[in-house]
Write an enzyme that holds these catalytic residues in place. Structure first.
Site, PDB file in Angstrom:
ATOM      1  N   ASP A  46       0.839  -1.200   0.000  1.00  0.00           N
ATOM      2  CA  ASP A  46       0.000   0.000   0.000  1.00  0.00           C
ATOM      3  C   ASP A  46       0.878   1.256   0.000  1.00  0.00           C
ATOM      4  O   ASP A  46       0.377   2.373  -0.080  1.00  0.00           O
ATOM      5  CB  ASP A  46      -0.990  -0.005   1.171  1.00  0.00           C
ATOM      6  CG  ASP A  46      -0.311   0.013   2.518  1.00  0.00           C
ATOM      7  OD1 ASP A  46       0.932  -0.089   2.563  1.00  0.00           O
ATOM      8  OD2 ASP A  46      -1.028   0.111   3.537  1.00  0.00           O
ATOM      9  N   GLU A 184       9.772  -4.236  10.440  1.00  0.00           N
ATOM     10  CA  GLU A 184      10.206  -2.950   9.868  1.00  0.00           C
ATOM     11  C   GLU A 184      10.744  -1.999  10.937  1.00  0.00           C
ATOM     12  O   GLU A 184      10.109  -1.813  11.981  1.00  0.00           O
ATOM     13  CB  GLU A 184       9.015  -2.310   9.128  1.00  0.00           C
ATOM     14  CG  GLU A 184       9.363  -0.962   8.515  1.00  0.00           C
ATOM     15  CD  GLU A 184       8.337  -0.449   7.503  1.00  0.00           C
ATOM     16  OE1 GLU A 184       7.349  -1.160   7.224  1.00  0.00           O
ATOM     17  OE2 GLU A 184       8.543   0.676   7.013  1.00  0.00           O
TER      18      GLU A 184
HETATM   19  O1  KIV Z   1       3.650  -1.183   1.542  1.00  0.00           O
HETATM   20  C1  KIV Z   1       4.862  -1.467   1.601  1.00  0.00           C
HETATM   21  O2  KIV Z   1       5.674  -1.138   0.716  1.00  0.00           O
HETATM   22  C2  KIV Z   1       5.318  -2.218   2.767  1.00  0.00           C
HETATM   23  C3  KIV Z   1       6.793  -2.359   2.925  1.00  0.00           C
HETATM   24  C4  KIV Z   1       7.312  -1.173   3.634  1.00  0.00           C
HETATM   25  C5  KIV Z   1       7.159  -3.637   3.588  1.00  0.00           C
HETATM   26  O3  KIV Z   1       4.533  -2.664   3.544  1.00  0.00           O
END
Ligand code: KIV
Length: 273
Positions: A46, A184
């Site tokens: 997202d 993260e």
């Molecule tokens: O939406 C995204 O790109 C993510 C990454 C930061 C893992 O969830």
């Protein structure tokens, strides 16, 4: 051409100590480029809200946006495992809502699993989706969808108490059935302990070296996205610079008349012309 990974391969890779990489794509062309590379996994995250749609955060992304972007990625990357991200508000109401939206992503896009954010508080939703037959990838630590609650985009697990809570989150979502999890923005020493505390693979973004897989946003690692560069992003290429240079060369050659030369023109003779 590489062979497409399966859900079972995630665990196999961890058990065999074989590292892998996981990057984003939101469109057909980028997906086909990743498919030609050695990267094993694509996330249609997202983060498309910020990277593709110019939003300042991810919370505004809808299920329709996700379906619209996952479909062309699946088409462009037949040899790459594709993860579909559940957007904010699509799974936090009830288990029923979570299953219905996970079903929709799988059925309408053909992605290989879904990902959702949250620890202990989302365990019931993860369990329900897994019981419905859909593989779930977890996401803990910095969870961008609820970053305002966390005080912004900042490191997580930075105190003994929050580190212990993070490891508890990892254990609980593993027990709920997550087959892997993104971690993260967490100090390396905490990720190391977390990885040891669970059996499923840890996919780290800004979580240091003690993980099974490194994750980055493609537009960050290739130097395309300009608006924001987190500390953990290494730019492995300068694609934005090359693109601007290419556009400027096109502009210059158009203005000075060197483009299009006969090579790039249809030179057939047409009677009367
Ligand atoms: O939406 C995204 O790109 C993510 C990454 C930061 C893992 O969830």
């Amino acid at each position: 051409m590489k062979k497409k990974m399966t859900v079972l391969d995630f665990q196999k890779y961890k058990d065999e100590g074989k590292k892998f990489t996981y990057v984003t794509a939101y469109d057909y062309t980028t997906a086909s480029i990743v498919n030609d590379s050695e990267s094993e996994v694509i996330l249609v995250g997202d983060s498309l809200g910020m990277v593709m749609l110019g939003y300042s955060e991810t919370a505004g992304v809808t299920m329709d946006d996700m379906v619209h972007h996952i479909k062309p990625v699946v088409k462009g990357a037949p040899n790459t495992f594709v993860v579909g991200d559940m957007p904010f508000g699509s799974y936090n109401v009830s288990c029923e809502q979570a299953i219905m939206n996970a079903n929709r992503l799988m059925k309408e896009t053909g992605c290989d699993c879904i990902k959702l954010e949250g620890g202990v508080e989302m365990a019931d939703k993860i369990g329900a989706i897994v019981k419905a037959g859909i593989p779930v990838m977890g996401h803990i630590g910095l969870t961008p969808q609820t970053s305002s609650q966390l005080g912004g985009f900042r490191i997580q697990g930075g105190t003994p108490e929050s580190a212990a809570q993070l490891i508890e989150d990892a254990k609980v979502i593993e027990k709920a059935g997550a087959f892997s999890m993104v971690v993260e923005c967490v100090p390396s020493c905490v990720t190391k302990a977390l990885s040891k505390a669970i059996k499923v693979p840890v996919l780290g973004i800004g979580a240091g070296p003690y993980v099974d897989c490194q994750v980055l946003v493609t537009q960050d690692l290739l130097g395309m996205y300009r608006d924001f560069k987190p500390k953990f992003v290494k730019r492995f290429a300068q694609i934005r610079k090359s693109m601007v240079e290419g556009l400027n060369q096109f502009h210059k050659e158009t203005l000075d008349g060197t483009f299009p030369s006969p090579e790039y023109s249809f030179n057939a003779k047409v009677e009367g012309y």
